[in-house]
Design a protein around this motif. Structure first.
Motif, short mmCIF file in Angstrom:
data_model
loop_
_atom_site.label_atom_id
_atom_site.label_comp_id
_atom_site.label_asym_id
_atom_site.label_seq_id
_atom_site.Cartn_x
_atom_site.Cartn_y
_atom_site.Cartn_z
N VAL A 397 0.83 -1.20 0.00
CA VAL A 397 0.00 0.00 0.00
C VAL A 397 0.87 1.25 0.00
N VAL A 398 1.88 1.26 0.86
CA VAL A 398 2.68 2.46 1.03
C VAL A 398 3.54 2.75 -0.20
N ILE A 399 4.23 1.74 -0.70
CA ILE A 399 5.15 1.96 -1.82
C ILE A 399 4.40 2.02 -3.15
N LYS A 400 3.60 1.00 -3.43
CA LYS A 400 2.98 0.91 -4.75
C LYS A 400 1.82 1.88 -4.90
N TRP A 401 0.85 1.79 -4.03
CA TRP A 401 -0.36 2.61 -4.18
C TRP A 401 -0.06 4.09 -4.00
N VAL A 402 0.62 4.44 -2.91
CA VAL A 402 0.83 5.85 -2.62
C VAL A 402 1.83 6.48 -3.59
N ALA A 403 2.98 5.82 -3.78
CA ALA A 403 3.98 6.38 -4.71
C ALA A 403 3.45 6.40 -6.14
N GLY A 404 2.72 5.36 -6.53
CA GLY A 404 2.23 5.29 -7.90
C GLY A 404 1.12 6.27 -8.20
N PHE A 440 -1.47 3.94 -14.02
CA PHE A 440 -1.25 3.17 -12.79
C PHE A 440 -2.02 1.85 -12.85
N TRP A 441 -3.28 1.91 -13.23
CA TRP A 441 -4.09 0.70 -13.28
C TRP A 441 -3.54 -0.28 -14.32
N LEU A 442 -3.17 0.21 -15.50
CA LEU A 442 -2.67 -0.67 -16.55
C LEU A 442 -1.37 -1.36 -16.13
N VAL A 443 -0.42 -0.58 -15.63
CA VAL A 443 0.91 -1.12 -15.31
C VAL A 443 0.84 -2.09 -14.14
N ASN A 444 0.01 -1.79 -13.14
CA ASN A 444 -0.02 -2.61 -11.93
C ASN A 444 -0.93 -3.81 -12.03
N TYR A 445 -1.84 -3.81 -12.99
CA TYR A 445 -2.79 -4.91 -13.04
C TYR A 445 -2.80 -5.62 -14.39
N PRO A 446 -3.47 -5.17 -15.45
CA PRO A 446 -3.47 -5.96 -16.71
C PRO A 446 -2.08 -6.25 -17.25
N VAL A 447 -1.23 -5.24 -17.35
CA VAL A 447 0.12 -5.47 -17.88
C VAL A 447 0.93 -6.33 -16.93
N ASN A 448 0.83 -6.07 -15.65
CA ASN A 448 1.56 -6.85 -14.65
C ASN A 448 1.18 -8.32 -14.70
N TRP A 449 -0.10 -8.59 -14.90
CA TRP A 449 -0.56 -9.98 -14.98
C TRP A 449 -0.10 -10.65 -16.27
N ALA A 450 0.06 -9.85 -17.35
CA ALA A 450 0.41 -10.42 -18.65
C ALA A 450 1.91 -10.67 -18.81
N VAL A 451 2.73 -9.98 -18.02
CA VAL A 451 4.19 -10.09 -18.14
C VAL A 451 4.69 -11.19 -17.20
N GLU A 452 5.50 -12.07 -17.73
CA GLU A 452 6.05 -13.15 -16.90
C GLU A 452 6.95 -12.55 -15.81
N GLY A 453 6.67 -12.89 -14.57
CA GLY A 453 7.42 -12.34 -13.46
C GLY A 453 6.92 -10.99 -12.99
N GLY A 454 5.98 -10.41 -13.72
CA GLY A 454 5.40 -9.13 -13.33
C GLY A 454 6.25 -7.94 -13.74
N VAL A 455 5.65 -6.76 -13.74
CA VAL A 455 6.35 -5.52 -14.05
C VAL A 455 7.24 -5.15 -12.87
N PRO A 456 8.52 -4.82 -13.11
CA PRO A 456 9.40 -4.43 -11.99
C PRO A 456 8.81 -3.27 -11.19
N LEU A 457 9.09 -3.28 -9.88
CA LEU A 457 8.51 -2.30 -8.97
C LEU A 457 8.79 -0.87 -9.39
N GLN A 458 10.01 -0.61 -9.89
CA GLN A 458 10.34 0.77 -10.23
C GLN A 458 9.45 1.33 -11.33
N TYR A 459 8.99 0.45 -12.23
CA TYR A 459 8.10 0.92 -13.29
C TYR A 459 6.65 1.03 -12.80
N GLN A 460 6.28 0.17 -11.87
CA GLN A 460 4.94 0.25 -11.31
C GLN A 460 4.70 1.60 -10.64
#
Length: 527
Positions: A397-404, A440-460
């Motif tokens: 919540v703190v890193i991904k949601w707030v920073a993103g 934010f929604w695209l990178v953290n959810y649809p794209v993150n789910w579609a990419v093997e290993g997920g989208v790196p945190l720095q891009y999220q």
């Protein structure tokens, strides 16, 4: 915990409430409640700015990062915050102060009606309000997690206790109570942090632990970047925190607005930057040593600091360190509550209700206090859900949601203060805000789910801010919307780089802000 520890904890809560009640005498109107009437000393503002910037997540989520990865917890978190605040000391702090001293507003977002339009102000206000409810909910959950380790109280009980005590002092005393309690909390945390540092050094190699421990720690513990916290993450975090900690999340903006002049606001920011560079080193060092002293039970090692505290400290000192945990969380949550109350009563309520547009000073002050209570209650309810599948865990919540999500909200607000971006108007602000949220929604959810290993945190966390920034600047060039009225607002915010102390602590803001379409507030006599 034994009776001595409980006595320390209860005594701390009592002092916080007493400060709030004493501060009540200094609050006569809305301006006093939200900006201390522009009378806050720069050094108190700087300490308050620092203390309102981090919470018990430091001792849970970031303690887990320190336990697993070592020095990167400082290099990729507090160091970029210190650098970002230092950058903002001249770039943003004086301009934010002039919002109060020259435009006579009590909410950081009030100026947006004249800088852009009412629709832009409402979009930023509502989205920021909802994000802050989730953010503060994570802070309540963090301190309740620590309390449960030490006392056996349930998470819900811990949330209720800390929320009620915080609600009393920040509702009664406003920003004055926040700042004065934060000063007391800083002093407590100073003793608590040093006690923990000395306890860890005593358990290991004494004072020489400072340089001998590194060969004993797990491999990579001394590396500046490690795991998901890469150089790219560091640069992205610096970019994000420069906006967030210079006012993008509003509560820090209030500290600059509360000082007497633009020059005092700059000094306040520089003091906060120094504290962010020095003090986290004292807090983090025991966390870096934790793998040699305790075995964390949670997968994310968020319980490591609490376990180490229980093991090393005698009763009394244990209570003091627990009070230190509370001090950070209560400082951040109370400051956020005050900022949200300012935005709701000054920016949202007058749009929702015709009656709110006619509030007297007394009615506006009562509304501010009730809004503070409502915000705290909502955030406490959210706190009980932080570890649910929706949010996953506190650090997410703190890193991904707030920073993103912070970037799309902060870009129009912060860059709108600067003259080079005067051509970026309502279209640029709204499009950049909306596109950033979608990113934010695209990178953290649809794209993150579609990419093997997920989208790196720095891009999220960085892509939403980058999208907002590019669109805000680009649309300003393609569709310039500068007008004489907007230029006049910018001129009042930007002119007078040599402001002298003593000129900003002017009269109270009006109980209700002007509505959309009204001209920028006329200059008011100083005195």
């Amino acid at each position: 915990m034994n009776s001595l520890d409980w006595a320390v904890l209860i005594g701390y809560f009592g002092v916080m409430v007493a400060i709030g009640l004493w501060s009540h005498k200094r609050v006569d109107n809305v301006s006093d409640f939200f900006t201390a009437g522009g009378r806050m000393p720069w050094w108190l503002s700087g300490i308050s700015h620092h203390m309102s910037g981090y919470s018990a997540v430091m001792f849970t989520g970031y303690a887990g990062i320190a336990y697993q990865y070592g020095v990167t917890s400082f290099v990729t978190w507090s160091l970029p915050i210190a650098i970002g605040i230092f950058i903002g000391a001249k770039l943003f702090a004086p301009r934010l102060n002039r919002l109060r001293s020259r435009l006579h507003v009590a909410s950081p977002l009030e100026y947006l009606k004249n800088r852009y339009n009412l629709r832009t102000q409402q979009a930023l206000a509502w989205s920021g309000l909802l994000l802050k409810i989730v953010d503060v909910g994570a802070k309540w959950a963090a301190i309740a997690t620590l309390l449960s380790v030490f006392t056996g109280l349930s998470i819900s009980q811990g949330i209720l206790i800390t929320g009620v005590v915080t609600g009393i002092y920040c509702t009664v005393g406003g920003l004055w109570a926040d700042a004065l309690t934060e000063l007391g909390q800083f002093i407590i945390q100073l003793f608590a942090g040093l006690a923990m540092l000395f306890a860890v050094m005593s358990e290991l190699d004494g004072f020489s632990t400072l340089w001998t421990v590194w060969d004993k720690l797990p491999d990579g513990h001394a590396e500046p970047t490690a795991g998901p916290y890469t150089v790219t993450f560091l640069l992205a975090f610096l970019f994000i925190k420069t906006f967030e900690y210079n006012g993008g999340m509003w509560n820090q903006a209030q500290r600059y607005m509360a000082t007497g002049s633009a020059a005092s606001a700059t000094r306040s920011a520089r003091l906060s930057a120094v504290l962010w560079f020095v003090w986290p080193l004292v807090l983090f060092f025991p966390m870096w040593c934790a793998p040699l002293l305790v075995d964390a039970q949670k997968p994310d090692a968020s319980d490591s600091y609490a376990l180490m505290t229980e093991q090393l400290l005698p009763h009394g000192l244990l209570g003091l360190v627990i009070v230190g945990f509370f001090s950070h969380t209560m400082a951040m949550c109370s400051s956020d509550a005050n900022a949200i109350a300012a935005v709701f009563t000054r920016d949202i309520a007058p749009v929702l209700s015709k009656a709110a547009r006619g509030w007297s000073e007394r009615a506006g002050l009562i509304a501010a206090r009730w809004t503070t209570v409502a915000f705290l209650a909502l955030s406490m309810a959210i706190a009980t859900q932080v570890n649910s599948p929706t949010f996953k865990d506190i650090i997410t919540v703190v890193i991904k949601w707030v920073a993103g999500l912070m970037g799309p909200i902060a870009i129009p607000f912060m860059l709108g203060l600067l003259r080079p971006f005067r051509k970026s108007g309502p279209t640029a602000a709204l499009v950049s805000w909306a596109a950033g949220l979608i990113a934010f929604w695209l990178v953290n959810y649809p794209v993150n789910w579609a990419v093997e290993g997920g989208v790196p945190l720095q891009y999220q966390v960085s892509v939403p801010l980058a999208v907002s920034l590019v669109l805000y600047v680009l649309i300003g060039f393609v569709k310039p919307e500068d007008t004489p009225e907007r230029d006049a607002v910018l001129a009042r915010i930007n002119e007078g780089e040599g402001d002298e102390d003593g000129g900003g602590g002017t009269g109270a803001s009006a109980a209700v802000p002007a509505q959309d379409g009204d001209p920028a507030p006329a200059p008011q006599p100083r005195g």
